[in-house]
Motif scaffolding. Structure first.
Motif, PDB file in Angstrom:
ATOM      1  N   ASP A 224     -14.226  44.033 -37.874  1.00 52.22           N
ATOM      2  CA  ASP A 224     -13.476  43.140 -38.872  1.00 52.22           C
ATOM      3  C   ASP A 224     -13.239  41.976 -38.070  1.00 52.22           C
ATOM      4  OD1 ASP A 224     -11.741  41.776 -40.612  1.00 52.22           O
ATOM      5  OD2 ASP A 224     -10.235  43.572 -40.577  1.00 52.22           O
ATOM      6  N   GLN A 366      -1.127  53.684 -32.471  1.00 53.82           N
ATOM      7  CA  GLN A 366      -2.288  53.201 -33.332  1.00 53.82           C
ATOM      8  C   GLN A 366      -3.203  52.318 -32.348  1.00 53.82           C
ATOM      9  OE1 GLN A 366       0.350  50.657 -35.817  1.00 53.82           O
ATOM     10  NE2 GLN A 366      -0.640  51.668 -37.625  1.00 53.82           N
ATOM     11  N   THR A 367      -4.632  52.305 -32.567  1.00 58.84           N
ATOM     12  CA  THR A 367      -5.319  51.431 -31.760  1.00 58.84           C
ATOM     13  C   THR A 367      -4.948  49.988 -32.079  1.00 58.84           C
ATOM     14  OG1 THR A 367      -7.279  51.229 -33.242  1.00 58.84           O
ATOM     15  CG2 THR A 367      -7.221  53.207 -31.994  1.00 58.84           C
ATOM     16  N   SER A 368      -5.458  49.145 -31.418  1.00 60.19           N
ATOM     17  CA  SER A 368      -5.197  47.770 -31.444  1.00 60.19           C
ATOM     18  C   SER A 368      -5.813  47.184 -32.858  1.00 60.19           C
ATOM     19  CB  SER A 368      -5.985  46.848 -30.064  1.00 60.19           C
ATOM     20  OG  SER A 368      -5.677  45.502 -30.364  1.00 60.19           O
ATOM     21  N   GLU A 369      -6.792  47.646 -33.076  1.00 56.15           N
ATOM     22  CA  GLU A 369      -7.409  47.462 -34.466  1.00 56.15           C
ATOM     23  C   GLU A 369      -6.571  47.977 -35.594  1.00 56.15           C
ATOM     24  OE1 GLU A 369      -9.112  48.561 -31.903  1.00 56.15           O
ATOM     25  OE2 GLU A 369     -10.512  47.158 -31.473  1.00 56.15           O
ATOM     26  N   GLN A 370      -6.163  49.028 -35.592  1.00 49.32           N
ATOM     27  CA  GLN A 370      -5.379  49.719 -36.484  1.00 49.32           C
ATOM     28  C   GLN A 370      -4.074  48.879 -36.774  1.00 49.32           C
ATOM     29  OE1 GLN A 370      -5.205  53.539 -34.922  1.00 49.32           O
ATOM     30  NE2 GLN A 370      -6.699  54.285 -36.471  1.00 49.32           N
ATOM     31  N   LEU A 371      -3.487  48.528 -35.523  1.00 52.25           N
ATOM     32  CA  LEU A 371      -2.031  47.654 -35.507  1.00 52.25           C
ATOM     33  C   LEU A 371      -2.333  46.499 -36.144  1.00 52.25           C
ATOM     34  CD1 LEU A 371       1.003  47.554 -34.642  1.00 52.25           C
ATOM     35  CD2 LEU A 371       0.236  46.292 -32.465  1.00 52.25           C
ATOM     36  N   ASN A 372      -3.498  45.666 -35.837  1.00 49.88           N
ATOM     37  CA  ASN A 372      -3.727  44.311 -36.410  1.00 49.88           C
ATOM     38  C   ASN A 372      -3.659  44.470 -37.906  1.00 49.88           C
ATOM     39  OD1 ASN A 372      -3.779  43.223 -33.834  1.00 49.88           O
ATOM     40  ND2 ASN A 372      -5.843  42.896 -33.657  1.00 49.88           N
ATOM     41  N   GLU A 373      -4.374  45.622 -38.263  1.00 49.14           N
ATOM     42  CA  GLU A 373      -4.814  45.745 -39.812  1.00 49.14           C
ATOM     43  C   GLU A 373      -3.508  45.912 -40.602  1.00 49.14           C
ATOM     44  OE1 GLU A 373      -6.121  45.702 -43.524  1.00 49.14           O
ATOM     45  OE2 GLU A 373      -7.012  45.232 -41.735  1.00 49.14           O
ATOM     46  N   HIS A 374      -2.531  46.772 -39.722  1.00 47.73           N
ATOM     47  CA  HIS A 374      -1.097  47.356 -40.440  1.00 47.73           C
ATOM     48  C   HIS A 374      -0.492  46.102 -40.495  1.00 47.73           C
ATOM     49  CE1 HIS A 374       2.253  49.666 -41.192  1.00 47.73           C
ATOM     50  NE2 HIS A 374       2.981  49.170 -40.277  1.00 47.73           N
TER      51      HIS A 374
END
Length: 471
Positions: A224, A366-374
Motif C-alpha cells: 500500500d 497490530q503490525t505497523s501496516e495494520q496500525l497505519n491502515e486502522h
C-alpha cells in the motif's frame, strides 16, 4: 514522510546562506575518506519512470569554528561526487548541499563532545522553486570510538518517499561505516544502480563485508504505497484521538500548526503522520518537520504552515508575534495555543464516525501496516463521504478538458452540516490542486481513494436495495 520547505523557503536559503564559492564543497570534503575512482558520477542505466533509490549519501559532521567554542555542521563525505554539471546545475547543487547541514543539526551550534547519545532517525523535505521535492533521510548518532566525541549524521537524499525502506538502508550504511568509509561505496553503488521496486516488490542487493563475507540484502516496498512514508505509532503515543481529530480539522482548513517535542524522531514522525491524514490531498504550504534554529522566524509567517520545533526553543516561539495558530506540545499531550473553534470545523456526525472507528480494536496487537491502515482509514472515509462524488461534477469538453461544477457539487450533499463544511473546503489549495489534476484526466485515477469511493457507492446501492425489499 518524515523539513519540507516551499519554494519561498528555498529562496530564503539563497539569501540567508553564504554563497558557496566554486570549489568550496571540495574544501569541505578535504578531510573525508577517499573513495575509489569509480565513485565519480557516471551514466546509469535507465529504468521505468527514471526512479533511482537516491541522489546522494552524505555524512555531516560538527566542525569547530575558527573563533569561539561553537561548532558548525559540515559535509565531510559525499557520494557520488558529480562532475561535468552545467553552470546552473552546479549552482543549484551547491545551494542544496549548503542547506542540508542545517537540517541535519537543526538544534543549533552549541555542542560538546559526548560519551552517550541516543541514535535518532528523522527526515526533512526540501521543495525547490519548480515544485520538485527532495527528501533527506537522516540517522544521527555517536560514531564508534572511546572517550567523548561528537555526533554525526548519515543523510540520504532521494526524490522518493518510503521511510521504512530508507531506515533499513541507513542501518546498512551505519554498519559499514563502523568498518570503513570505503566499505560503504560498493553497497551504495549497487543501490544506486538498482531500480526502485514497485509497491509490494523486492529488490535484492549483493554486498561484501570484510570478515563477514557476502551478504544478500532484501529491500521490500510496502504494497500500500500511499502510507509507505508514515508511521502513526508516535502520534498515537503523544496525543488522544480527539486531539488528532482537531489537528486534522485545522490542517483541512490550511491553518498554521506548530508541533513541539525535543526528540527529532518524534517531531519528524508526528508531523509526517499528521500530514498523511490529509490523503488523498497534499499539504502544499510551508512544511518543516524540524525547524532549524536559524529559521525559527518561520512561525511568524502569515501564510499556512505545518512545522516542528524542539522544546528547547519553546519560549522563543511563544514570544514570537504569531497570528492564529494551533501549538501542540507532543511531550505533554496538550495544546498550548489554539484558535478555539477546532472542535466545530468538521460535521458532528462525521467526527463521531471517525472517533468510533479509531476506538475500535486499538488494544489488539497490530503490525505497523495494520496500525497505519486502522488510523488512516477513518479519515479517508471522511473524504469519501464529503467529496467522493467529485468526478460526477467535472463536465468535459470534446477535447477531454474538464471543468469542475463547484456549485452543483456542493448542492449535491443532502446533509446541511456536510454541505457547510464542503463549501469552505473547496476554497482551499488542498482541494484546488486535487481538482485541477482531476480536470486534466478523463478518468478518475485508479488508486486507493477511488477504490474506497467505489466501495462506498456499492454499499449505498446495497442499502437502498435492502430498504426496497423491506418495503
Amino acid at each position: 514522510m518524515e523539513g519540507q520547505v516551499g519554494g519561498r523557503m528555498l529562496r530564503l536559503f539563497r539569501n540567508c546562506l553564504p554563497r558557496l564559492r566554486a570549489g568550496s564543497l571540495q574544501d569541505n570534503l578535504r578531510d573525508s575518506g577517499k573513495e575509489p575512482e569509480r565513485a565519480q558520477e557516471h551514466c546509469l542505466p535507465a529504468f521505468a519512470g527514471g526512479q533511482h533509490f537516491f541522489e546522494y549519501l552524505l555524512v555531516v559532521s560538527l566542525k569547530k569554528k575558527s573563533a569561539g567554542a561553537d561548532y558548525e555542521p559540515t559535509i565531510t563525505y559525499q557520494f557520488p561526487k558529480r562532475e561535468n554539471l552545467l553552470r546552473g546545475q552546479q549552482e543549484e547543487e551547491e545551494r542544496l548541499l549548503g542547506a542540508i547541514p542545517l537540517f541535519c543539526f537543526p538544534d543549533g551550534n552549541e555542542w560538546a563532545p559526548l560519551t552517550e547519545y541516543p541514535r535518532e532517525t528523522f527526515s526533512f523535505v526540501l521543495t525547490n522553486v519548480d515544485g520538485s521535492r527532495k527528501i533527506g533521510y537522516c540517522r544521527r548518532l555517536l560514531p564508534a570510538g572511546r572517550g567523548p566525541r561528537l555526533p554525526k549524521v548519515y543523510c540520504i537524499i532521494s526524490c522518493l518517499g518510503c521511510f521504512g525502506l530508507f531506515s533499513k538502508i541507513l542501518d546498512e550504511v551505519e554498519k559499514r561505516h563502523q568498518i570503513s568509509l570505503a566499505v560503504i561505496y560498493p553497497f551504495m553503488q549497487g543501490l544506486r544502480e538498482a531500480a526502485f521496486p514497485a509497491p509490494g516488490k523486492t529488490v535484492t542487493l549483493k554486498s561484501f563485508i570484510p570478515d563477514s563475507g557476502t551478504e544478500f540484502i532484501s529491500l521490500t516496498r510496502p504494497l500500500d504505497s500511499h502510507l509507505e512514508h508514515v508511521d502513526f505509532s508516535s502520534l498515537l503515543r503523544c496525543l488522544r484521538f480527539e486531539q488528532i481529530l482537531q489537528i486534522f480539522a485545522s490542517a483541512v482548513l490550511e491553518r498554521r500548526i506548530i508541533f513541539l517535542a525535543e526528540g527529532l524522531s518524534t517531531l519528524s514522525q508526528c508531523i509526517h503522520a499528521a500530514a498523511a491524514l490529509l490523503y488523498p490531498f497534499s499539504w502544499a504550504h510551508t512544511y518543516i518537520p524540524v525547524v532549524p534554529e536559524s529559521l525559527l522566524d518561520t512561525v511568524c509567517c502569515p501564510t499556512p504552515f505545518m512545522v516542528g520545533v524542539q522544546t528547547r526553543f519553546q519560549q522563543q516561539v511563544m514570544d514570537s508575534p504569531m497570528e492564529e495558530v494551533l501549538l501542540v506540545n507532543l511531550c505533554e499531550g496538550t495544546f498550548l495555543m489554539s484558535v478555539g473553534d477546532e472542535k466545530d470545523i468538521l460535521p458532528p456526525k462525521l467526527q463521531d464516525d471517525i472517533l468510533d472507528s479509531l476506538g475500535r480494536g486499538t488494544n489488539e496487537p497490530q503490525t505497523s501496516e495494520q496500525l497505519n491502515e486502522h488510523v488512516s482509514g477513518p479519515f479517508v472515509q471522511f473524504f469519501v463521504k464529503t467529496v467522493g462524488h467529485y468526478a460526477s461534477y467535472i463536465k468535459r469538453e470534446a477535447n477531454g478538458q474538464g471543468h469542475f461544477q463547484e456549485r452543483a457539487f456542493c448542492k449535491a450533499l443532502t446533509s446541511k452540516a456536510n454541505r457547510r463544511f464542503v463549501k469552505k473546503f473547496v476554497k482551499t489549495q488542498l482541494f484546488s490542486l486535487f481538482i485541477q489534476e482531476a480536470e486534466k484526466s478523463r478518468n478518475p485515477p485508479a488508486g486507493y481513494f477511488q477504490q474506497k469511493i467505489l466501495e462506498y457507492e456499492d454499499q449505498k446501492k446495497q442499502k437502498k436495495s435492502r430498504e426496497k425489499t423491506v418495503k
